[in-house]
Design an enzyme around this catalytic site. Structure first.
Site, PDB file in Angstrom:
ATOM      1  N   CYS A  14       0.846  -1.194   0.000  1.00 45.75           N
ATOM      2  CA  CYS A  14       0.000   0.000   0.000  1.00 45.75           C
ATOM      3  C   CYS A  14       0.885   1.250   0.000  1.00 45.75           C
ATOM      4  O   CYS A  14       1.996   1.248   0.522  1.00 45.75           O
ATOM      5  CB  CYS A  14      -0.907   0.004   1.232  1.00 45.75           C
ATOM      6  SG  CYS A  14      -2.075   1.399   1.239  1.00 45.75           S
TER       7      CYS A  14
ATOM      8  N   ASP B 174       0.448   3.803   1.706  1.00 43.26           N
ATOM      9  CA  ASP B 174       0.417   4.387   3.057  1.00 43.26           C
ATOM     10  C   ASP B 174       1.838   4.674   3.568  1.00 43.26           C
ATOM     11  O   ASP B 174       2.708   3.800   3.529  1.00 43.26           O
ATOM     12  CB  ASP B 174      -0.300   3.395   3.996  1.00 43.26           C
ATOM     13  CG  ASP B 174      -0.675   4.024   5.324  1.00 43.26           C
ATOM     14  OD1 ASP B 174       0.233   4.574   5.993  1.00 43.26           O
ATOM     15  OD2 ASP B 174      -1.849   3.957   5.704  1.00 43.26           O
TER      16      ASP B 174
ATOM     17  N   ARG C 262       2.992   4.835   6.365  1.00 38.56           N
ATOM     18  CA  ARG C 262       3.408   4.063   7.542  1.00 38.56           C
ATOM     19  C   ARG C 262       3.883   2.658   7.190  1.00 38.56           C
ATOM     20  O   ARG C 262       4.226   1.881   8.082  1.00 38.56           O
ATOM     21  CB  ARG C 262       2.237   3.981   8.539  1.00 38.56           C
ATOM     22  CG  ARG C 262       1.795   5.334   9.060  1.00 38.56           C
ATOM     23  CD  ARG C 262       0.437   5.261   9.720  1.00 38.56           C
ATOM     24  NE  ARG C 262      -0.616   4.925   8.767  1.00 38.56           N
ATOM     25  CZ  ARG C 262      -1.898   4.814   9.083  1.00 38.56           C
ATOM     26  NH1 ARG C 262      -2.290   5.004  10.325  1.00 38.56           N
ATOM     27  NH2 ARG C 262      -2.793   4.508   8.154  1.00 38.56           N
TER      28      ARG C 262
ATOM     29  N   HIS D  43      -2.094  -4.057   4.963  1.00 43.27           N
ATOM     30  CA  HIS D  43      -1.911  -3.647   6.358  1.00 43.27           C
ATOM     31  C   HIS D  43      -3.262  -3.385   7.013  1.00 43.27           C
ATOM     32  O   HIS D  43      -4.206  -2.962   6.344  1.00 43.27           O
ATOM     33  CB  HIS D  43      -1.004  -2.414   6.455  1.00 43.27           C
ATOM     34  CG  HIS D  43      -1.594  -1.159   5.885  1.00 43.27           C
ATOM     35  ND1 HIS D  43      -2.122  -0.156   6.664  1.00 43.27           N
ATOM     36  CD2 HIS D  43      -1.754  -0.752   4.608  1.00 43.27           C
ATOM     37  CE1 HIS D  43      -2.568   0.816   5.884  1.00 43.27           C
ATOM     38  NE2 HIS D  43      -2.374   0.479   4.632  1.00 43.27           N
TER      39      HIS D  43
ATOM     40  N   CYS E 226      -6.088   0.051   6.957  1.00 43.24           N
ATOM     41  CA  CYS E 226      -5.853   0.658   5.637  1.00 43.24           C
ATOM     42  C   CYS E 226      -7.013   1.589   5.270  1.00 43.24           C
ATOM     43  O   CYS E 226      -8.176   1.170   5.257  1.00 43.24           O
ATOM     44  CB  CYS E 226      -5.704  -0.441   4.589  1.00 43.24           C
ATOM     45  SG  CYS E 226      -5.420   0.199   2.927  1.00 43.24           S
TER      46      CYS E 226
HETATM   47 CO    CO Z   1      -3.386   1.235   3.048  1.00 41.51          CO
END
Ligand code: CO
Length: 202
Positions: free
Chosen positions: A42, A44, A46, A98, A101
């Protein structure tokens, strides 16, 4: 004009710290890359691929998009997969989702988000394919389940690409893995969805 100078300062310090430990690191790496892993994760912030598995530059070939989706008409993703499999000859493709999400959460809810809703249709399809599994669960449980089922669906999708199918037909050693990362504690979990050419019937 904004130049983001502090990021260049951080870059100089980072490069210096690596050269201090290994003066040849960058010159060696500049000659070739030979990663064993393709990571599809992803976008993201993080969930940074190399840092999570504590691997230095040169070890992981990476493709990231919202909700780590593998779509059969996505030339961007397919080009990455083709280069990784046919040129770099990676031995493992890791699909890593994750928990928590935002993309998966948006797919689970019926709020409009504009353009991205078209991308998230692929995740909504995962709900439709598994409708029974979501019954009786609260929202948080549904979100966790969808994060996991989405990874498994993308594992299936990548296995069905012509790139992976043909690699297996050629006898390449290539495994596809489905993992999920917990942003609350930094821990990875294997979803037990590993597929190799042995699982295929050619
Ligand atoms: Co995500």
């Amino acid at each position: 004009m904004k130049t983001l100078k502090y990021l260049f300062d951080r870059n100089l310090a980072w490069a210096a710290s690596i050269k201090e430990k290994d003066p040849e690191f960058f010159s060696q790496l500049s000659r070739q890359q030979a990663p064993e892993y393709l990571w599809i994760g992803c976008s993201d912030s993080r969930v940074p691929a190399n840092q999570i598995v504590n691997l230095p530059p040169g070890e992981v070939f990476v493709h990231r998009n919202i909700a780590n989706v593998v779509v059969h008409t996505d030339l961007n993703c397919l080009s990455v997969v083709q280069f990784a499999v046919e040129v770099l000859k990676v031995k493992h493709i890791i699909i890593c989702g994750h928990y928590g999400c935002g993309g998966i959460k948006a797919a689970l809810e019926n709020q409009e988000h504009g353009l991205i809703d078209n991308w998230l249709r692929h995740v909504k399809d995962v709900i439709r394919f598994n409708e029974e599994s979501f019954k009786g669960l609260d929202h948080a449980e549904q979100l966790d389940l969808l994060c996991e089922l989405n990874v498994k669906e993308q594992v299936t999708n990548i296995c069905n690409t012509t790139i992976v199918q043909n690699a297996w037909k050629r006898g390449c050693e290539l495994s596809i893995h489905g993992w999920i990362y917990n942003i609350e504690n930094g821990i990875l979990k294997d979803l037990g969805a590993c597929i190799t050419s042995d699982d295929m019937d050619f």
